[in-house]
Design an enzyme around this catalytic site. Structure first.
Site, mmCIF file in Angstrom:
data_model
loop_
_atom_site.group_PDB
_atom_site.id
_atom_site.type_symbol
_atom_site.label_atom_id
_atom_site.label_comp_id
_atom_site.label_asym_id
_atom_site.label_seq_id
_atom_site.Cartn_x
_atom_site.Cartn_y
_atom_site.Cartn_z
ATOM 1 N N ALA A 12 0.846 -1.208 0.000
ATOM 2 C CA ALA A 12 0.000 0.000 0.000
ATOM 3 C C ALA A 12 0.875 1.249 0.000
ATOM 4 C CB ALA A 12 -0.941 -0.013 1.203
ATOM 5 N N GLY A 13 1.866 1.247 -0.904
ATOM 6 C CA GLY A 13 2.680 2.447 -1.107
ATOM 7 C C GLY A 13 2.023 3.294 -2.187
ATOM 8 N N ASN A 38 -0.730 -5.147 3.279
ATOM 9 C CA ASN A 38 0.420 -4.295 3.576
ATOM 10 C C ASN A 38 1.002 -4.663 4.930
ATOM 11 O OD1 ASN A 38 1.943 -1.945 2.471
ATOM 12 N ND2 ASN A 38 1.384 -1.024 4.420
ATOM 13 N N LYS A 39 2.316 -4.544 5.014
ATOM 14 C CA LYS A 39 3.048 -4.854 6.249
ATOM 15 C C LYS A 39 2.535 -4.084 7.462
ATOM 16 C CE LYS A 39 7.805 -5.752 5.156
ATOM 17 N NZ LYS A 39 9.117 -5.197 4.950
ATOM 18 N N VAL A 82 3.882 -10.180 3.307
ATOM 19 C CA VAL A 82 3.878 -11.205 2.252
ATOM 20 C C VAL A 82 5.201 -11.953 2.319
ATOM 21 C CG1 VAL A 82 3.789 -11.585 -0.245
ATOM 22 C CG2 VAL A 82 2.449 -9.732 0.795
ATOM 23 N N GLU A 171 18.766 14.865 -0.746
ATOM 24 C CA GLU A 171 17.707 15.391 0.133
ATOM 25 C C GLU A 171 18.009 15.075 1.603
ATOM 26 O OE1 GLU A 171 13.906 14.017 -1.531
ATOM 27 O OE2 GLU A 171 13.705 16.001 -2.438
ATOM 28 N N ASP A 298 8.339 0.621 -8.073
ATOM 29 C CA ASP A 298 9.781 0.324 -8.075
ATOM 30 C C ASP A 298 10.107 -1.084 -8.549
ATOM 31 O OD1 ASP A 298 10.079 2.846 -7.068
ATOM 32 O OD2 ASP A 298 10.882 2.238 -5.118
ATOM 33 N N ALA A 314 7.925 7.999 -7.216
ATOM 34 C CA ALA A 314 6.550 7.970 -6.725
ATOM 35 C C ALA A 314 5.605 8.396 -7.855
ATOM 36 C CB ALA A 314 6.413 8.915 -5.541
ATOM 37 N N GLN A 315 6.079 9.341 -8.637
ATOM 38 C CA GLN A 315 5.256 9.888 -9.718
ATOM 39 C C GLN A 315 4.823 8.787 -10.705
ATOM 40 O OE1 GLN A 315 5.807 13.253 -13.145
ATOM 41 N NE2 GLN A 315 7.393 13.138 -11.630
HETATM 42 C C1 LIG Z 1 13.995 9.519 0.874
HETATM 43 C C2 LIG Z 1 13.312 9.308 -0.472
HETATM 44 C C3 LIG Z 1 12.886 10.419 -1.189
HETATM 45 C C4 LIG Z 1 12.214 10.248 -2.404
HETATM 46 N N1 LIG Z 1 11.784 11.364 -3.068
HETATM 47 C C5 LIG Z 1 11.050 11.218 -4.195
HETATM 48 C C6 LIG Z 1 10.502 12.366 -4.828
HETATM 49 O O1 LIG Z 1 10.706 13.510 -4.402
HETATM 50 N N2 LIG Z 1 9.732 12.158 -5.939
HETATM 51 C C7 LIG Z 1 9.462 10.904 -6.436
HETATM 52 O O2 LIG Z 1 8.716 10.805 -7.421
HETATM 53 N N3 LIG Z 1 10.002 9.803 -5.865
HETATM 54 C C8 LIG Z 1 10.782 9.917 -4.755
HETATM 55 N N4 LIG Z 1 11.295 8.793 -4.133
HETATM 56 C C9 LIG Z 1 11.054 7.467 -4.739
HETATM 57 C C10 LIG Z 1 9.657 6.952 -4.368
HETATM 58 O O3 LIG Z 1 9.441 7.071 -2.986
HETATM 59 C C11 LIG Z 1 9.474 5.501 -4.819
HETATM 60 O O4 LIG Z 1 9.805 5.387 -6.172
HETATM 61 C C12 LIG Z 1 8.031 5.059 -4.547
HETATM 62 O O5 LIG Z 1 7.786 5.013 -3.160
HETATM 63 C C13 LIG Z 1 7.740 3.708 -5.182
HETATM 64 O O6 LIG Z 1 6.395 3.384 -4.956
HETATM 65 P P1 LIG Z 1 5.947 1.858 -4.821
HETATM 66 O O7 LIG Z 1 4.459 1.875 -4.810
HETATM 67 O O8 LIG Z 1 6.633 1.020 -5.823
HETATM 68 O O9 LIG Z 1 6.504 1.365 -3.419
HETATM 69 P P2 LIG Z 1 6.460 2.012 -1.976
HETATM 70 O O10 LIG Z 1 5.897 3.366 -1.975
HETATM 71 O O11 LIG Z 1 7.834 1.803 -1.430
HETATM 72 O O12 LIG Z 1 5.448 1.075 -1.192
HETATM 73 C C14 LIG Z 1 5.640 -0.282 -0.969
HETATM 74 C C15 LIG Z 1 4.688 -0.743 0.114
HETATM 75 O O13 LIG Z 1 4.771 -2.162 0.202
HETATM 76 C C16 LIG Z 1 4.868 -2.553 1.551
HETATM 77 N N5 LIG Z 1 5.591 -3.832 1.602
HETATM 78 C C17 LIG Z 1 6.888 -4.046 1.256
HETATM 79 N N6 LIG Z 1 7.189 -5.340 1.419
HETATM 80 C C18 LIG Z 1 6.067 -5.940 1.866
HETATM 81 C C19 LIG Z 1 5.753 -7.264 2.225
HETATM 82 N N7 LIG Z 1 6.648 -8.240 2.164
HETATM 83 N N8 LIG Z 1 4.515 -7.530 2.666
HETATM 84 C C20 LIG Z 1 3.576 -6.557 2.748
HETATM 85 N N9 LIG Z 1 3.820 -5.285 2.418
HETATM 86 C C21 LIG Z 1 5.049 -4.981 1.976
HETATM 87 C C22 LIG Z 1 5.613 -1.411 2.223
HETATM 88 O O14 LIG Z 1 5.393 -1.393 3.619
HETATM 89 C C23 LIG Z 1 5.011 -0.208 1.497
HETATM 90 O O15 LIG Z 1 3.836 0.227 2.130
HETATM 91 C C24 LIG Z 1 11.994 8.935 -2.929
HETATM 92 C C25 LIG Z 1 12.448 7.819 -2.206
HETATM 93 C C26 LIG Z 1 13.092 7.989 -1.001
HETATM 94 C C27 LIG Z 1 13.568 6.771 -0.236
#
Ligand SMILES: Cc1cc2nc3c(=O)[nH]c(=O)nc-3n(C[C@H](O)[C@H](O)[C@H](O)COP(=O)(O)OP(=O)(O)OC[C@H]3O[C@@H](n4cnc5c(N)ncnc54)[C@H](O)[C@@H]3O)c2cc1C
Length: 398
Positions: A12-13, A38-39, A82, A171, A298, A314-315
């Site tokens: 739930a990211g 989600n964790k 998971v 950052e 990611d 994130a975008q």
């Molecule tokens: C410090 C920092 C600054 C950043 N700044 C920017 C920015 O300014 N702009 C931008 O666009 N991007 C930025 N990023 C990158 C961005 O945060 C990531 O690319 C984005 O979060 C990816 O989204 P996601 O949905 O793939 O995963 P995430 O947002 O990482 O979410 C993954 C989710 O899965 C859950 N999870 C993981 N493993 C398990 C499991 N085994 N079981 C259950 N749940 C699990 C986690 O708890 C989390 O809730 C930044 C990253 C960091 C670390």
């Protein structure tokens, strides 16, 4: 037993929450069963984590309860970790030994630190990845000051190394540089004794970003006390510091690694073909050979029209979440899926309080205006996922 399709969202990211919210909006009553796993029972703003990590903001401002973001009459939320994805059985195994079966699966569990095989990095460096990892970094930084005060021969406690000068590294180092003067005051430490290194193997900080803005960023951070070592590889991380370049040892009480991320290990283990743990998805965001499995954020790998991989942000994760939900609904209704087309809204990097750099379209921004832009980006996100109530609750802190 019900015959309606079971949709399971892992994570739930940024990607997962957007997928869940869109499914909740687009699906008709009883059209599908949606489960979000989600964790934790909260969603965190990864893009904000560098602040609580350095101690310049409260942890609470970087997270929101998942129950506030979804309609639990429409989406089943399961707080669980998971453990395994079993493609053959169409099942996901959870840490408590239970299993969830799926007809459609969305993998959105985010990335993991990529250490490029640097010896000791995985064992000894800290990472900015989650609320828990950030709590640890924050406590660790303060502890270094307390430790130094107890034994002032241990000057290494006041040396901080940040590996990687990409967006996360820059950052974080900026926030750290803002926090150090306050810690020095609190612990009666001479600021001259504190050293902050930002080490990057590539020939430039913020590789790929506008060179004029990179220079501006480095000037701002140098003035705040950051020493850059650019074009310098970290060869090894030990419990006492890092070995860089031609065997130079930097003794440090704190090493934070931000040098790269890779896909979640469970994806490789499930049998998907990966590049650095990420799966090259098709234009509809599906895993090759699996029309019912979508990989976003990611963990996905997609290429821009020039053939270069999109950086994981994130975008892109958010935009993929929207397309992914649309395509699952289309599949259930036997309609045509939509191709994913990334719409770049720009990039802004914070350089600490009141300072940032950014590019939006063809326009470059720096200083205070860029910092306001960064706030606007963060507030826009709060609005998208939680509307005005979330903006009012968390927006003032961004
Ligand atoms: C410090 C920092 C600054 C950043 N700044 C920017 C920015 O300014 N702009 C931008 O666009 N991007 C930025 N990023 C990158 C961005 O945060 C990531 O690319 C984005 O979060 C990816 O989204 P996601 O949905 O793939 O995963 P995430 O947002 O990482 O979410 C993954 C989710 O899965 C859950 N999870 C993981 N493993 C398990 C499991 N085994 N079981 C259950 N749940 C699990 C986690 O708890 C989390 O809730 C930044 C990253 C960091 C670390």
């Amino acid at each position: 037993m019900s015959n309606i399709p079971k949709i399971v969202i892992l994570g739930a990211g940024y990607g997962g929450i957007l997928t869940a919210q869109r499914l909740q909006k687009e699906l008709n009553y009883n059209e599908a069963d949606v489960t979000l796993v989600n964790k934790h029972d909260y969603h965190y703003f990864t893009t904000h984590l560098h602040m609580p990590a350095a101690g310049t903001d409260k942890m609470e401002n970087a997270r929101v309860s998942i129950s506030k973001l979804i309609d639990e009459f429409k989406i089943d939320f399961v707080k669980a970790t998971v453990q395994q994805i079993r493609l053959q059985d169409k099942k996901v195994l959870l840490e408590d030994g239970s299993a969830l079966s799926f007809d459609y699966l969305i993998i959105a569990m985010g990335g993991e630190p990529e250490t490029f095989g640097i010896p000791g990095m995985a064992e000894h460096a800290m990472n900015i990845r989650s609320i828990n990892s950030v709590r640890f970094i924050r406590q660790h930084i303060e502890f270094q000051f307390a430790r130094y005060k107890r034994d002032q021969s241990r000057t290494e406690c006041l040396t901080f190394v940040v590996g990687g000068a990409g967006f996360t590294g820059i950052e974080f180092v900026a926030e750290l540089a803002d926090r150090i003067p306050k810690l020095c005051k609190e612990y009666d430490v001479d600021p001259e004794l504190v050293k902050i290194y930002n080490i990057e193997a590539a020939p430039s900080a913020l590789p790929g970003f506008d060179p004029e803005l990179v220079e501006y960023a480095m000037d701002v951070l140098k003035k705040k006390g950051v020493t850059f070592k650019i074009g310098t590889a970290i060869k090894e991380c030990t419990p006492d510091g890092v070995i860089v370049g031609e065997n130079e040892f930097i003794k440090a009480g704190t090493v934070v690694w931000t040098g790269g991320i890779r896909g979640n290990h469970m994806i490789e283990e499930a049998g998907f073909e990966t590049m650095r743990g990420r799966v090259k998805v098709d234009e509809y965001l599906r895993a090759p050979g699996h029309d019912n499995i979508y990989i976003i954020g990611d963990n996905s790998l997609m290429f821009n029209p020039e053939g270069r991989p999109y950086p994981p942000t994130a975008q892109i994760a958010m935009q993929q979440g929207v397309t992914c939900a649309h395509n699952i609904v289309a599949s259930i209704r036997n309609q045509q899926p939509k191709k994913f087309v990334f719409s770049n809204k720009g990039t802004v990097a914070s350089l600490g309080k009141g300072e940032a750099i950014g590019v939006v379209g063809n326009r470059k921004f720096k200083g205070f205006i860029a910092a306001q832009l960064k706030k606007a980006v963060d507030i826009r996100y709060l609005f998208i996922i939680g509307g005005i109530p979330l903006v009012l609750k968390k927006g003032k802190f961004f």
